[in-house]
Scaffold this active site. Structure first.
Site, PDB file in Angstrom:
ATOM      1  N   GLU A 170       0.810  -1.221   0.000  1.00  0.00           N
ATOM      2  CA  GLU A 170       0.000   0.000   0.000  1.00  0.00           C
ATOM      3  C   GLU A 170       0.848   1.277   0.000  1.00  0.00           C
ATOM      4  O   GLU A 170       0.655   2.169   0.824  1.00  0.00           O
ATOM      5  CB  GLU A 170      -0.973  -0.026   1.194  1.00  0.00           C
ATOM      6  CG  GLU A 170      -1.868  -1.261   1.158  1.00  0.00           C
ATOM      7  CD  GLU A 170      -2.732  -1.472   2.410  1.00  0.00           C
ATOM      8  OE1 GLU A 170      -2.698  -0.633   3.318  1.00  0.00           O
ATOM      9  OE2 GLU A 170      -3.436  -2.498   2.465  1.00  0.00           O
ATOM     10  N   ASN A 211       2.081  -4.886  -3.371  1.00  0.00           N
ATOM     11  CA  ASN A 211       0.728  -5.332  -3.018  1.00  0.00           C
ATOM     12  C   ASN A 211      -0.123  -4.122  -2.631  1.00  0.00           C
ATOM     13  O   ASN A 211       0.321  -3.248  -1.888  1.00  0.00           O
ATOM     14  CB  ASN A 211       0.827  -6.295  -1.824  1.00  0.00           C
ATOM     15  CG  ASN A 211      -0.462  -7.028  -1.523  1.00  0.00           C
ATOM     16  OD1 ASN A 211      -1.048  -7.645  -2.418  1.00  0.00           O
ATOM     17  ND2 ASN A 211      -0.923  -6.979  -0.279  1.00  0.00           N
ATOM     18  N   HIS A 247     -10.181  -6.260  -2.437  1.00  0.00           N
ATOM     19  CA  HIS A 247     -11.255  -5.967  -1.468  1.00  0.00           C
ATOM     20  C   HIS A 247     -12.343  -5.188  -2.212  1.00  0.00           C
ATOM     21  O   HIS A 247     -12.222  -3.982  -2.406  1.00  0.00           O
ATOM     22  CB  HIS A 247     -10.726  -5.123  -0.302  1.00  0.00           C
ATOM     23  CG  HIS A 247      -9.741  -5.855   0.557  1.00  0.00           C
ATOM     24  ND1 HIS A 247     -10.109  -6.902   1.377  1.00  0.00           N
ATOM     25  CD2 HIS A 247      -8.413  -5.707   0.723  1.00  0.00           C
ATOM     26  CE1 HIS A 247      -9.053  -7.359   2.015  1.00  0.00           C
ATOM     27  NE2 HIS A 247      -7.995  -6.653   1.631  1.00  0.00           N
ATOM     28  N   GLU A 276      -6.009 -10.823  -1.452  1.00  0.00           N
ATOM     29  CA  GLU A 276      -6.858 -10.590  -0.265  1.00  0.00           C
ATOM     30  C   GLU A 276      -8.330 -10.456  -0.668  1.00  0.00           C
ATOM     31  O   GLU A 276      -9.034  -9.557  -0.200  1.00  0.00           O
ATOM     32  CB  GLU A 276      -6.432  -9.295   0.453  1.00  0.00           C
ATOM     33  CG  GLU A 276      -4.970  -9.221   0.810  1.00  0.00           C
ATOM     34  CD  GLU A 276      -4.588  -7.986   1.618  1.00  0.00           C
ATOM     35  OE1 GLU A 276      -5.481  -7.254   2.101  1.00  0.00           O
ATOM     36  OE2 GLU A 276      -3.378  -7.751   1.773  1.00  0.00           O
ATOM     37  N   ASP A 278     -12.105 -10.310  -0.976  1.00  0.00           N
ATOM     38  CA  ASP A 278     -13.407 -10.431  -0.324  1.00  0.00           C
ATOM     39  C   ASP A 278     -14.343  -9.408  -0.958  1.00  0.00           C
ATOM     40  O   ASP A 278     -13.897  -8.464  -1.615  1.00  0.00           O
ATOM     41  CB  ASP A 278     -13.356 -10.321   1.212  1.00  0.00           C
ATOM     42  CG  ASP A 278     -12.688  -9.070   1.756  1.00  0.00           C
ATOM     43  OD1 ASP A 278     -12.522  -8.085   1.007  1.00  0.00           O
ATOM     44  OD2 ASP A 278     -12.339  -9.059   2.947  1.00  0.00           O
TER      45      ASP A 278
HETATM   46  O1  G3I Z   1      -4.450  -8.931  18.676  1.00  0.00           O
HETATM   47  C1  G3I Z   1      -4.930  -7.711  19.269  1.00  0.00           C
HETATM   48  C2  G3I Z   1      -5.520  -7.992  20.608  1.00  0.00           C
HETATM   49  O2  G3I Z   1      -4.488  -8.439  21.462  1.00  0.00           O
HETATM   50  C3  G3I Z   1      -6.155  -6.707  21.132  1.00  0.00           C
HETATM   51  O3  G3I Z   1      -6.782  -6.945  22.349  1.00  0.00           O
HETATM   52  C4  G3I Z   1      -7.208  -6.170  20.143  1.00  0.00           C
HETATM   53  C5  G3I Z   1      -7.818  -4.858  20.590  1.00  0.00           C
HETATM   54  O4  G3I Z   1      -8.130  -4.049  19.488  1.00  0.00           O
HETATM   55  O5  G3I Z   1      -6.562  -5.958  18.935  1.00  0.00           O
HETATM   56  C6  G3I Z   1      -5.991  -7.132  18.368  1.00  0.00           C
HETATM   57  O6  G3I Z   1      -5.355  -6.754  17.189  1.00  0.00           O
HETATM   58  C7  G3I Z   1      -6.189  -6.505  16.084  1.00  0.00           C
HETATM   59  C8  G3I Z   1      -5.763  -7.429  14.957  1.00  0.00           C
HETATM   60  O7  G3I Z   1      -6.467  -7.127  13.779  1.00  0.00           O
HETATM   61  C9  G3I Z   1      -5.975  -8.899  15.301  1.00  0.00           C
HETATM   62  O8  G3I Z   1      -7.326  -9.148  15.486  1.00  0.00           O
HETATM   63  C10 G3I Z   1      -6.022  -5.054  15.661  1.00  0.00           C
HETATM   64  O9  G3I Z   1      -6.567  -4.197  16.625  1.00  0.00           O
HETATM   65  C11 G3I Z   1      -6.718  -4.819  14.325  1.00  0.00           C
HETATM   66  O10 G3I Z   1      -6.386  -3.508  13.873  1.00  0.00           O
HETATM   67  C12 G3I Z   1      -6.232  -5.806  13.318  1.00  0.00           C
HETATM   68  O11 G3I Z   1      -6.919  -5.572  12.110  1.00  0.00           O
HETATM   69  C13 G3I Z   1      -6.295  -6.109  10.962  1.00  0.00           C
HETATM   70  C14 G3I Z   1      -5.990  -4.997   9.971  1.00  0.00           C
HETATM   71  O12 G3I Z   1      -5.418  -5.541   8.805  1.00  0.00           O
HETATM   72  C15 G3I Z   1      -5.050  -3.951  10.547  1.00  0.00           C
HETATM   73  O13 G3I Z   1      -4.902  -2.900   9.706  1.00  0.00           O
HETATM   74  C16 G3I Z   1      -7.233  -7.113  10.312  1.00  0.00           C
HETATM   75  O14 G3I Z   1      -7.412  -8.229  11.181  1.00  0.00           O
HETATM   76  C17 G3I Z   1      -6.673  -7.587   8.985  1.00  0.00           C
HETATM   77  O15 G3I Z   1      -7.632  -8.344   8.297  1.00  0.00           O
HETATM   78  C18 G3I Z   1      -6.303  -6.383   8.122  1.00  0.00           C
HETATM   79  O16 G3I Z   1      -5.708  -6.848   6.940  1.00  0.00           O
HETATM   80  C19 G3I Z   1      -5.381  -5.862   5.980  1.00  0.00           C
HETATM   81  C20 G3I Z   1      -4.118  -6.335   5.272  1.00  0.00           C
HETATM   82  O17 G3I Z   1      -3.098  -6.620   6.201  1.00  0.00           O
HETATM   83  C21 G3I Z   1      -3.653  -5.328   4.229  1.00  0.00           C
HETATM   84  N1  G3I Z   1      -4.721  -4.998   3.317  1.00  0.00           N
HETATM   85  C22 G3I Z   1      -5.992  -4.598   3.921  1.00  0.00           C
HETATM   86  C23 G3I Z   1      -6.469  -5.650   4.908  1.00  0.00           C
HETATM   87  C24 G3I Z   1      -7.820  -5.295   5.499  1.00  0.00           C
HETATM   88  O18 G3I Z   1      -7.745  -4.132   6.253  1.00  0.00           O
END
Ligand code: G3I
Length: 359
Positions: A170, A211, A247, A276, A278
Protein backbone atom coordinates in the site's frame (compact mmCIF):
# COMPACT_ATOMS: atom_id res chain seq x y z
CA UNK A 1 -12.41 -13.49 -21.37
CA UNK A 2 -14.64 -15.48 -19.10
CA UNK A 3 -15.80 -12.70 -16.78
CA UNK A 4 -19.35 -13.01 -15.57
CA UNK A 5 -20.16 -16.00 -17.67
CA UNK A 6 -22.00 -17.63 -14.77
CA UNK A 7 -25.65 -16.69 -14.89
CA UNK A 8 -27.25 -14.82 -12.05
CA UNK A 9 -30.34 -16.99 -12.51
CA UNK A 10 -28.23 -20.05 -11.82
CA UNK A 11 -26.92 -18.47 -8.67
CA UNK A 12 -30.35 -17.59 -7.42
CA UNK A 13 -31.20 -21.24 -7.76
CA UNK A 14 -28.97 -21.99 -4.79
CA UNK A 15 -31.17 -22.59 -1.77
CA UNK A 16 -30.55 -19.92 0.81
CA UNK A 17 -31.88 -19.10 4.16
CA UNK A 18 -30.83 -15.60 5.04
CA UNK A 19 -31.31 -14.64 8.63
CA UNK A 20 -30.39 -11.91 11.05
CA UNK A 21 -28.93 -8.50 10.58
CA UNK A 22 -25.26 -9.21 10.92
CA UNK A 23 -24.71 -12.33 8.95
CA UNK A 24 -25.71 -15.09 6.65
CA UNK A 25 -26.92 -18.53 7.65
CA UNK A 26 -26.88 -21.07 4.90
CA UNK A 27 -29.06 -24.06 4.18
CA UNK A 28 -25.97 -26.18 3.65
CA UNK A 29 -24.68 -25.39 7.13
CA UNK A 30 -24.63 -28.92 8.40
CA UNK A 31 -23.01 -30.71 5.51
CA UNK A 32 -20.65 -28.04 4.18
CA UNK A 33 -17.83 -27.54 3.74
CA UNK A 34 -16.78 -31.01 4.84
CA UNK A 35 -19.26 -33.04 2.83
CA UNK A 36 -19.61 -33.98 -0.76
CA UNK A 37 -17.49 -32.94 -3.65
CA UNK A 38 -13.81 -32.27 -4.08
CA UNK A 39 -12.45 -29.36 -2.05
CA UNK A 40 -11.34 -26.14 -3.73
CA UNK A 41 -7.67 -27.04 -3.48
CA UNK A 42 -8.12 -30.25 -5.49
CA UNK A 43 -9.82 -28.32 -8.29
CA UNK A 44 -7.22 -25.55 -8.10
CA UNK A 45 -4.36 -28.00 -8.50
CA UNK A 46 -5.84 -29.18 -11.79
CA UNK A 47 -6.03 -25.53 -12.89
CA UNK A 48 -2.37 -24.94 -11.92
CA UNK A 49 -3.44 -22.43 -9.29
CA UNK A 50 -2.79 -21.90 -5.61
CA UNK A 51 -6.07 -21.17 -3.85
CA UNK A 52 -5.31 -19.43 -0.58
CA UNK A 53 -6.83 -17.86 2.48
CA UNK A 54 -5.73 -15.40 5.11
CA UNK A 55 -5.54 -17.19 8.44
CA UNK A 56 -6.67 -15.80 11.78
CA UNK A 57 -4.37 -17.60 14.22
CA UNK A 58 -6.70 -17.16 17.19
CA UNK A 59 -9.51 -18.87 15.27
CA UNK A 60 -7.12 -21.57 14.07
CA UNK A 61 -6.26 -22.35 17.67
CA UNK A 62 -9.74 -22.48 19.13
CA UNK A 63 -12.21 -23.38 16.37
CA UNK A 64 -11.92 -26.91 15.02
CA UNK A 65 -14.28 -26.31 12.07
CA UNK A 66 -12.16 -23.31 11.06
CA UNK A 67 -8.97 -25.34 11.38
CA UNK A 68 -10.30 -28.30 9.44
CA UNK A 69 -11.67 -26.10 6.67
CA UNK A 70 -8.41 -24.16 6.33
CA UNK A 71 -6.55 -27.42 5.75
CA UNK A 72 -9.15 -29.03 3.57
CA UNK A 73 -10.05 -26.26 1.14
CA UNK A 74 -6.81 -24.32 0.56
CA UNK A 75 -3.32 -25.04 -0.70
CA UNK A 76 -1.90 -21.62 0.21
CA UNK A 77 -2.13 -19.61 3.43
CA UNK A 78 -1.33 -16.02 4.37
CA UNK A 79 -0.94 -14.73 7.93
CA UNK A 80 -3.76 -12.24 8.44
CA UNK A 81 -1.77 -10.50 11.18
CA UNK A 82 0.98 -12.60 12.79
CA UNK A 83 3.80 -11.74 10.37
CA UNK A 84 3.24 -7.99 10.70
CA UNK A 85 5.93 -5.94 12.39
CA UNK A 86 3.93 -4.96 15.51
CA UNK A 87 3.39 -8.65 16.21
CA UNK A 88 6.87 -10.02 15.48
CA UNK A 89 8.87 -7.29 17.27
CA UNK A 90 6.61 -5.80 19.95
CA UNK A 91 9.57 -4.35 21.88
CA UNK A 92 12.78 -3.32 20.17
CA UNK A 93 15.01 -6.37 19.77
CA UNK A 94 12.40 -8.66 21.39
CA UNK A 95 10.81 -10.99 18.89
CA UNK A 96 7.66 -13.07 19.00
CA UNK A 97 7.56 -15.57 16.18
CA UNK A 98 5.10 -17.92 17.86
CA UNK A 99 2.13 -17.18 15.62
CA UNK A 100 4.14 -17.05 12.40
CA UNK A 101 6.02 -20.26 13.26
CA UNK A 102 2.74 -22.02 14.04
CA UNK A 103 1.27 -21.03 10.68
CA UNK A 104 4.35 -22.14 8.75
CA UNK A 105 4.23 -25.51 10.57
CA UNK A 106 0.49 -25.87 9.93
CA UNK A 107 1.09 -25.23 6.22
CA UNK A 108 4.00 -27.65 5.97
CA UNK A 109 1.95 -30.42 7.57
CA UNK A 110 -0.83 -29.93 5.04
CA UNK A 111 1.18 -29.43 1.86
CA UNK A 112 0.31 -25.74 1.66
CA UNK A 113 2.55 -22.91 0.49
CA UNK A 114 2.78 -19.68 2.50
CA UNK A 115 2.45 -16.09 1.30
CA UNK A 116 4.40 -13.77 3.59
CA UNK A 117 2.47 -10.64 4.57
CA UNK A 118 3.89 -8.03 4.98
CA UNK A 119 7.37 -6.54 5.42
CA UNK A 120 7.08 -2.79 4.83
CA UNK A 121 3.77 -1.08 5.60
CA UNK A 122 2.65 2.20 7.13
CA UNK A 123 0.19 0.40 9.42
CA UNK A 124 0.54 -2.03 12.32
CA UNK A 125 4.03 -0.77 13.09
CA UNK A 126 5.29 -1.37 16.63
CA UNK A 127 4.72 1.47 19.11
CA UNK A 128 8.43 1.76 19.96
CA UNK A 129 9.16 2.51 16.30
CA UNK A 130 6.44 5.08 15.62
CA UNK A 131 7.07 6.79 18.97
CA UNK A 132 10.82 6.93 18.34
CA UNK A 133 10.33 8.48 14.90
CA UNK A 134 7.75 10.95 16.25
CA UNK A 135 9.91 12.22 19.14
CA UNK A 136 13.05 12.34 17.02
CA UNK A 137 14.98 9.77 19.06
CA UNK A 138 15.16 7.59 15.93
CA UNK A 139 16.68 9.61 13.09
CA UNK A 140 16.69 8.79 9.38
CA UNK A 141 20.01 6.94 9.33
CA UNK A 142 19.04 4.74 12.22
CA UNK A 143 15.57 4.18 10.76
CA UNK A 144 17.03 2.81 7.54
CA UNK A 145 19.16 0.37 9.55
CA UNK A 146 16.11 -0.68 11.58
CA UNK A 147 14.10 -1.33 8.41
CA UNK A 148 16.96 -3.30 6.86
CA UNK A 149 17.28 -5.43 9.99
CA UNK A 150 13.54 -6.07 10.12
CA UNK A 151 13.32 -7.17 6.48
CA UNK A 152 16.46 -9.29 6.68
CA UNK A 153 15.61 -10.95 9.99
CA UNK A 154 12.07 -11.92 9.02
CA UNK A 155 12.84 -13.12 5.50
CA UNK A 156 15.85 -15.14 6.68
CA UNK A 157 13.86 -16.81 9.42
CA UNK A 158 11.46 -18.30 6.87
CA UNK A 159 13.96 -18.76 4.05
CA UNK A 160 12.82 -21.53 1.71
CA UNK A 161 9.39 -21.69 3.34
CA UNK A 162 7.66 -18.63 1.89
CA UNK A 163 6.59 -18.81 -1.75
CA UNK A 164 5.70 -15.12 -2.21
CA UNK A 165 6.46 -12.14 0.03
CA UNK A 166 4.42 -8.93 0.05
CA UNK A 167 7.55 -6.79 0.40
CA UNK A 168 5.95 -3.35 0.26
CA UNK A 169 2.27 -2.91 0.96
CA UNK A 170 0.00 0.00 0.00
CA UNK A 171 2.68 2.53 -0.97
CA UNK A 172 0.53 4.60 -3.32
CA UNK A 173 -2.44 6.93 -2.81
CA UNK A 174 -5.50 6.70 -5.04
CA UNK A 175 -4.20 9.46 -7.34
CA UNK A 176 -0.94 7.60 -7.97
CA UNK A 177 1.26 9.73 -5.73
CA UNK A 178 3.46 7.94 -3.20
CA UNK A 179 1.84 7.57 0.21
CA UNK A 180 3.17 10.03 2.75
CA UNK A 181 4.29 7.34 5.21
CA UNK A 182 7.14 7.58 7.69
CA UNK A 183 9.17 5.59 5.16
CA UNK A 184 8.73 8.18 2.43
CA UNK A 185 9.12 11.09 4.82
CA UNK A 186 12.31 9.89 6.46
CA UNK A 187 13.99 7.71 3.81
CA UNK A 188 12.66 9.06 0.51
CA UNK A 189 11.33 6.86 -2.33
CA UNK A 190 14.48 4.71 -2.43
CA UNK A 191 13.17 2.69 0.54
CA UNK A 192 11.11 0.66 -1.93
CA UNK A 193 14.05 -0.59 -4.01
CA UNK A 194 16.09 -1.08 -0.84
CA UNK A 195 13.40 -3.29 0.70
CA UNK A 196 13.31 -5.53 -2.38
CA UNK A 197 17.10 -5.83 -2.48
CA UNK A 198 17.30 -6.71 1.22
CA UNK A 199 14.53 -9.29 0.92
CA UNK A 200 16.15 -10.86 -2.13
CA UNK A 201 19.50 -11.11 -0.39
CA UNK A 202 17.82 -12.87 2.54
CA UNK A 203 15.92 -15.42 0.41
CA UNK A 204 16.85 -15.37 -3.28
CA UNK A 205 14.16 -17.94 -4.16
CA UNK A 206 11.12 -16.20 -2.68
CA UNK A 207 9.04 -14.27 -5.23
CA UNK A 208 8.86 -10.64 -4.15
CA UNK A 209 5.64 -8.68 -4.58
CA UNK A 210 4.23 -5.19 -4.55
CA UNK A 211 0.73 -5.33 -3.02
CA UNK A 212 -2.23 -2.94 -2.76
CA UNK A 213 -6.01 -2.45 -2.82
CA UNK A 214 -8.07 -0.60 -5.46
CA UNK A 215 -5.66 -1.73 -8.15
CA UNK A 216 -7.83 -4.44 -9.71
CA UNK A 217 -8.59 -2.53 -12.87
CA UNK A 218 -6.68 0.05 -14.89
CA UNK A 219 -6.68 3.32 -12.92
CA UNK A 220 -4.30 6.00 -11.63
CA UNK A 221 -3.12 3.87 -8.75
CA UNK A 222 -2.52 0.65 -10.70
CA UNK A 223 -0.80 2.69 -13.42
CA UNK A 224 1.53 4.15 -10.78
CA UNK A 225 2.43 0.56 -9.82
CA UNK A 226 2.96 -0.33 -13.45
CA UNK A 227 5.35 2.59 -13.94
CA UNK A 228 7.15 1.81 -10.68
CA UNK A 229 7.52 -1.88 -11.56
CA UNK A 230 8.80 -1.03 -15.04
CA UNK A 231 11.40 1.34 -13.60
CA UNK A 232 12.52 -1.00 -10.83
CA UNK A 233 12.91 -3.91 -13.23
CA UNK A 234 14.88 -1.73 -15.66
CA UNK A 235 17.20 -0.99 -12.74
CA UNK A 236 17.51 -4.72 -11.93
CA UNK A 237 15.72 -4.37 -8.63
CA UNK A 238 14.41 -7.85 -7.72
CA UNK A 239 10.66 -7.26 -7.90
CA UNK A 240 8.88 -10.22 -9.41
CA UNK A 241 5.19 -9.83 -8.66
CA UNK A 242 2.20 -7.55 -8.49
CA UNK A 243 -0.33 -8.41 -5.79
CA UNK A 244 -3.88 -7.21 -6.22
CA UNK A 245 -5.70 -7.35 -2.92
CA UNK A 246 -9.24 -7.49 -4.31
CA UNK A 247 -11.26 -5.97 -1.47
CA UNK A 248 -14.44 -5.24 -3.41
CA UNK A 249 -17.89 -3.98 -2.43
CA UNK A 250 -20.96 -4.73 -4.54
CA UNK A 251 -22.34 -1.21 -4.05
CA UNK A 252 -19.35 0.26 -5.93
CA UNK A 253 -19.54 -1.95 -9.01
CA UNK A 254 -17.02 -4.33 -10.53
CA UNK A 255 -13.69 -2.74 -11.50
CA UNK A 256 -12.96 -2.05 -15.17
CA UNK A 257 -10.47 -3.97 -17.32
CA UNK A 258 -8.98 -6.34 -14.79
CA UNK A 259 -7.71 -8.56 -17.59
CA UNK A 260 -5.96 -5.63 -19.28
CA UNK A 261 -4.36 -4.68 -15.99
CA UNK A 262 -2.98 -8.19 -15.41
CA UNK A 263 -1.79 -8.35 -19.01
CA UNK A 264 0.36 -5.23 -18.76
CA UNK A 265 2.21 -6.55 -15.69
CA UNK A 266 2.58 -9.89 -17.45
CA UNK A 267 4.20 -8.10 -20.39
CA UNK A 268 6.81 -6.77 -17.96
CA UNK A 269 7.66 -10.39 -17.22
CA UNK A 270 6.06 -10.28 -13.77
CA UNK A 271 3.88 -12.69 -11.87
CA UNK A 272 0.48 -11.48 -10.73
CA UNK A 273 -1.72 -12.66 -7.85
CA UNK A 274 -4.98 -11.87 -6.14
CA UNK A 275 -3.95 -11.65 -2.53
CA UNK A 276 -6.86 -10.59 -0.27
CA UNK A 277 -10.13 -11.13 -2.08
CA UNK A 278 -13.41 -10.43 -0.32
CA UNK A 279 -16.63 -8.81 -1.50
CA UNK A 280 -18.61 -6.91 1.08
CA UNK A 281 -22.16 -5.60 0.93
CA UNK A 282 -24.46 -3.39 2.89
CA UNK A 283 -26.26 -5.56 5.44
CA UNK A 284 -28.65 -7.24 5.64
CA UNK A 285 -27.58 -9.67 2.96
CA UNK A 286 -30.25 -11.06 0.67
CA UNK A 287 -30.32 -13.55 -2.18
CA UNK A 288 -29.84 -10.88 -4.84
CA UNK A 289 -26.83 -9.32 -3.13
CA UNK A 290 -25.28 -12.73 -2.54
CA UNK A 291 -25.77 -13.59 -6.20
CA UNK A 292 -24.06 -10.35 -7.22
CA UNK A 293 -21.27 -11.05 -4.78
CA UNK A 294 -20.76 -14.44 -6.39
CA UNK A 295 -20.30 -12.85 -9.81
CA UNK A 296 -17.64 -10.52 -8.34
CA UNK A 297 -15.64 -13.41 -6.86
CA UNK A 298 -16.01 -15.23 -10.14
CA UNK A 299 -14.99 -12.17 -12.14
CA UNK A 300 -11.69 -11.85 -10.27
CA UNK A 301 -11.06 -15.60 -10.37
CA UNK A 302 -11.71 -15.74 -14.11
CA UNK A 303 -9.34 -12.83 -14.68
CA UNK A 304 -6.67 -14.79 -12.80
CA UNK A 305 -7.37 -18.04 -14.63
CA UNK A 306 -7.26 -16.11 -17.91
CA UNK A 307 -3.73 -14.83 -17.23
CA UNK A 308 -0.68 -17.09 -17.47
CA UNK A 309 1.09 -14.89 -14.92
CA UNK A 310 -1.57 -15.45 -12.22
CA UNK A 311 -0.94 -18.63 -10.24
CA UNK A 312 -2.22 -17.57 -6.84
CA UNK A 313 -5.69 -16.49 -5.71
CA UNK A 314 -6.17 -15.79 -2.01
CA UNK A 315 -9.35 -14.87 -0.14
CA UNK A 316 -9.07 -12.67 2.95
CA UNK A 317 -10.71 -15.15 5.26
CA UNK A 318 -13.26 -17.74 4.17
CA UNK A 319 -16.01 -17.42 6.76
CA UNK A 320 -18.04 -14.39 7.78
CA UNK A 321 -17.51 -15.53 11.37
CA UNK A 322 -14.01 -14.03 11.50
CA UNK A 323 -14.02 -11.44 8.71
CA UNK A 324 -12.38 -8.07 9.41
CA UNK A 325 -15.06 -6.22 7.41
CA UNK A 326 -17.86 -5.50 9.95
CA UNK A 327 -15.31 -4.15 12.43
CA UNK A 328 -14.07 -1.55 9.94
CA UNK A 329 -17.09 -0.79 7.73
CA UNK A 330 -20.08 -0.25 9.99
CA UNK A 331 -23.23 -1.86 8.59
CA UNK A 332 -21.33 -3.89 5.99
CA UNK A 333 -20.21 -7.49 5.93
CA UNK A 334 -21.09 -10.97 4.62
CA UNK A 335 -17.90 -10.58 2.54
CA UNK A 336 -16.56 -14.13 2.37
CA UNK A 337 -17.34 -17.49 0.75
CA UNK A 338 -18.97 -19.15 3.76
CA UNK A 339 -21.55 -17.93 6.25
CA UNK A 340 -20.92 -17.50 9.94
CA UNK A 341 -22.00 -21.13 10.32
CA UNK A 342 -19.50 -22.22 7.65
CA UNK A 343 -22.32 -22.99 5.21
CA UNK A 344 -21.58 -22.39 1.55
CA UNK A 345 -22.79 -19.17 -0.01
CA UNK A 346 -23.35 -18.73 -3.76
CA UNK A 347 -19.85 -17.25 -3.93
CA UNK A 348 -18.39 -20.56 -2.83
CA UNK A 349 -20.25 -22.33 -5.63
CA UNK A 350 -19.07 -19.71 -8.11
CA UNK A 351 -15.42 -20.13 -7.15
CA UNK A 352 -15.79 -23.89 -7.21
CA UNK A 353 -17.33 -23.83 -10.66
CA UNK A 354 -14.67 -21.46 -11.95
CA UNK A 355 -11.90 -23.70 -10.67
CA UNK A 356 -13.57 -26.76 -12.14
CA UNK A 357 -13.76 -25.08 -15.55
CA UNK A 358 -10.07 -24.23 -15.22
CA UNK A 359 -8.01 -22.06 -17.50
O1 G3I B 1 -4.45 -8.93 18.68
C1 G3I B 1 -4.93 -7.71 19.27
C2 G3I B 1 -5.52 -7.99 20.61
O2 G3I B 1 -4.49 -8.44 21.46
C3 G3I B 1 -6.16 -6.71 21.13
O3 G3I B 1 -6.78 -6.94 22.35
C4 G3I B 1 -7.21 -6.17 20.14
C5 G3I B 1 -7.82 -4.86 20.59
O4 G3I B 1 -8.13 -4.05 19.49
O5 G3I B 1 -6.56 -5.96 18.94
C6 G3I B 1 -5.99 -7.13 18.37
O6 G3I B 1 -5.36 -6.75 17.19
C7 G3I B 1 -6.19 -6.50 16.08
C8 G3I B 1 -5.76 -7.43 14.96
O7 G3I B 1 -6.47 -7.13 13.78
C9 G3I B 1 -5.97 -8.90 15.30
O8 G3I B 1 -7.33 -9.15 15.49
C10 G3I B 1 -6.02 -5.05 15.66
O9 G3I B 1 -6.57 -4.20 16.62
C11 G3I B 1 -6.72 -4.82 14.32
O10 G3I B 1 -6.39 -3.51 13.87
C12 G3I B 1 -6.23 -5.81 13.32
O11 G3I B 1 -6.92 -5.57 12.11
C13 G3I B 1 -6.30 -6.11 10.96
C14 G3I B 1 -5.99 -5.00 9.97
O12 G3I B 1 -5.42 -5.54 8.81
C15 G3I B 1 -5.05 -3.95 10.55
O13 G3I B 1 -4.90 -2.90 9.71
C16 G3I B 1 -7.23 -7.11 10.31
O14 G3I B 1 -7.41 -8.23 11.18
C17 G3I B 1 -6.67 -7.59 8.99
O15 G3I B 1 -7.63 -8.34 8.30
C18 G3I B 1 -6.30 -6.38 8.12
O16 G3I B 1 -5.71 -6.85 6.94
C19 G3I B 1 -5.38 -5.86 5.98
C20 G3I B 1 -4.12 -6.33 5.27
O17 G3I B 1 -3.10 -6.62 6.20
C21 G3I B 1 -3.65 -5.33 4.23
N1 G3I B 1 -4.72 -5.00 3.32
C22 G3I B 1 -5.99 -4.60 3.92
C23 G3I B 1 -6.47 -5.65 4.91
C24 G3I B 1 -7.82 -5.29 5.50
O18 G3I B 1 -7.75 -4.13 6.25
Amino acid sequence: MKNFRMSVVGLLGVTLLVTGFTGVQTAAAHEAPQGGKAPLRALAERADLRIGTAVDMAALGEDTTYRRTTGREFNSVTAENVMKWEVVEPARGTYDWSGADALVRFARDRGQVVRGHTLVWHSQLPGWLTAGVADGSIGAGELRGILRKHVTTEVKRYKGRIQQWDVVNEVFEEDGSLRNSIWLQKLGPSYIADAFRWAHAADPKAKLFLNDYNVEGVNAKSTAYYELAKRLRAEDVPVQGFGIQGHLAIQYGFPGDVAGNLARFERLGMQTAFTEVDVRMILPADAEKLATQATYFRGLLDACLGARSCKSFTVWGFTDKYSWVPGVFAGQGAATLLGEDFGRKPAYGAVREGLAEGR
